[in-house]
Design an enzyme around this catalytic site. Structure first.
Site, short mmCIF file in Angstrom:
data_model
loop_
_atom_site.label_atom_id
_atom_site.label_comp_id
_atom_site.label_asym_id
_atom_site.label_seq_id
_atom_site.Cartn_x
_atom_site.Cartn_y
_atom_site.Cartn_z
CB THR A 26 -0.92 -0.01 1.23
OG1 THR A 26 -1.86 -1.08 1.07
CG2 THR A 26 -1.69 1.30 1.36
CG HIS A 173 -5.52 -8.63 1.45
ND1 HIS A 173 -4.91 -9.39 2.42
CD2 HIS A 173 -5.09 -7.36 1.67
CE1 HIS A 173 -4.14 -8.62 3.18
NE2 HIS A 173 -4.23 -7.37 2.74
CG ASN A 176 -1.61 -8.44 6.54
OD1 ASN A 176 -1.12 -9.45 7.02
ND2 ASN A 176 -1.02 -7.76 5.58
CE1 TYR A 178 -6.74 -3.69 6.53
CE2 TYR A 178 -5.13 -5.23 5.65
CZ TYR A 178 -5.44 -3.99 6.19
OH TYR A 178 -4.45 -3.06 6.40
CG ASN A 233 -5.35 -3.91 10.81
OD1 ASN A 233 -5.14 -2.75 11.17
ND2 ASN A 233 -5.17 -4.30 9.56
#
Length: 357
Positions: A26, A173, A176, A178, A233
């Site tokens: 990102t 994805h 992480n 999400y 996260n």
């Protein structure tokens, strides 16, 4: 044949020039969620990677979680990405789009005041990066079971858009912390319906997304990324080995392009309690290893058949010609952390290639 980072490999109907993958990174340089001329240059510069995986690219407005990240759901976004894929292909490279839904790792300011959605209404610790600066995460809204087909459709539509934009495939994805990871792990999923509780239920969303995306563009053009030991996260699981062994087994037999495993946490540390080889053994396709690899360790992992390909993040960020530097044992550029997120060409497209210093 002796295999190493610079030996070719077949993937998604292509013969890749090497086994070095540019990891998704990102960079927050896509104002309006559109790929732009600066991004075209950035990816084209790095097209000597065997495979490029784009930065996280949201599948819908609902999937947004950060400022200036690109999307892949509108015609304008398709047209922007088409310039990127054309530039990479002209240089002989291959490129996958990473399909991303941030779920609870977002903020109402991205959604006209609406709450972010998640597996369960569990507020993550930490702060969201917003256009107004850092703001504390909010308690998300748990998705209703009847909304989940709509989420799956967002992924299918994004994959169709990626195909139209000229991508060679997509990476789902599921890492992480999400949205998909929020469903997989029991620390963020306390649902009591068919998407919660058992391992089978918690991996159901991922497998339904894989089925939809694979049916749209071909399963051999679909990769999945997971991060079993990463607590980024505020994500957690009570038994990550069992959970991700189940994920790897469930993804086997589908003819997928690869399984991409982040083998470290966000600080770059591995977990001696977790055995990555068990994932490798359970998945029948190509295994991409990610996490602090250098040339020596990457070559060793491939030679010993612990991985088929190695993903490099920051090294590719600072060295557009990383494969050539590895081939000639050249020195690597020093990455400028101050320019990783947001900004202009500086620290983005101005890292020198060999001979250009």
């Amino acid at each position: 044949m002796n295999k190493d980072l610079l030996s070719p490999i077949a993937l998604a109907g292509h013969t890749l020039n090497n086994r070095m993958v540019m990891a998704p990174l990102t960079r927050n340089r896509a104002p309006g969620s559109l790929a732009n001329a600066m991004m075209v240059k950035y990816y084209a510069q790095r097209s000597s990677a065997g495979l490029i995986i784009t930065e996280g690219t949201q599948i819908s407005e609902q999937g947004v979680g950060y400022p200036a990240t690109p999307g892949i759901y509108s015609q304008q976004q398709i047209d922007g990405w088409k310039q990127v894929t054309n530039a990479v292909h002209e240089q002989g490279g291959a490129i996958f789009a990473q399909l991303w839904h941030c779920g609870r790792i977002s903020h109402p300011s991205f959604h006209n005041g609406e709450l972010p959605v998640a597996a369960s209404a569990i507020k993550p610790a930490g702060q969201a990066v917003t256009y107004e600066g850092m703001q504390t995460f909010v308690e998300p809204r748990a998705l209703f079971a009847e909304e989940i087909p709509g989420i799956i459709e967002q992924y299918r539509h994004a994959a169709a858009c990626a195909k139209e934009a000229g991508f060679d495939g997509v990476e789902i994805h599921a890492a992480n912390g999400y949205l998909i990871d929020q469903f997989i792990r029991d620390g963020s999923n306390n649902r009591s319906d068919q998407y919660g509780g058992s391992l089978e239920n918690r991996t159901r969303l991922l497998l339904q997304i894989v089925a939809a995306v694979g049916s749209e563009i071909g399963f051999h053009k679909v990769g999945v990324r997971i991060s079993p030991i990463n607590a980024f996260n505020d994500i957690s699981d009570s038994d990550p080995q069992s959970t991700f062994n189940h994920v790897a087994s469930s993804l086997s037999g589908l003819g997928l392009a690869y399984l991409h495993v982040v083998e470290v946490d966000m600080t770059g540390q591995s977990d001696p309690e977790f055995d990555m080889q068990q994932l490798r053994d359970r998945f029948d396709g190509l295994y991409i290893a990610n996490g602090g690899y250098d040339k020596t360790r990457g070559n060793q992992s491939i030679a010993e058949n612990r991985a088929d390909m190695i993903a490099f993040g920051v090294p590719f960020l600072a060295n557009p010609d990383l494969p050539e530097r590895f081939r000639t044992d050249a020195a690597l550029n020093t990455p400028d952390q101050a320019t990783f997120y947001g900004g202009d060409e500086h620290g983005y497209t101005d890292y020198p290639t060999l001979g250009a210093e």
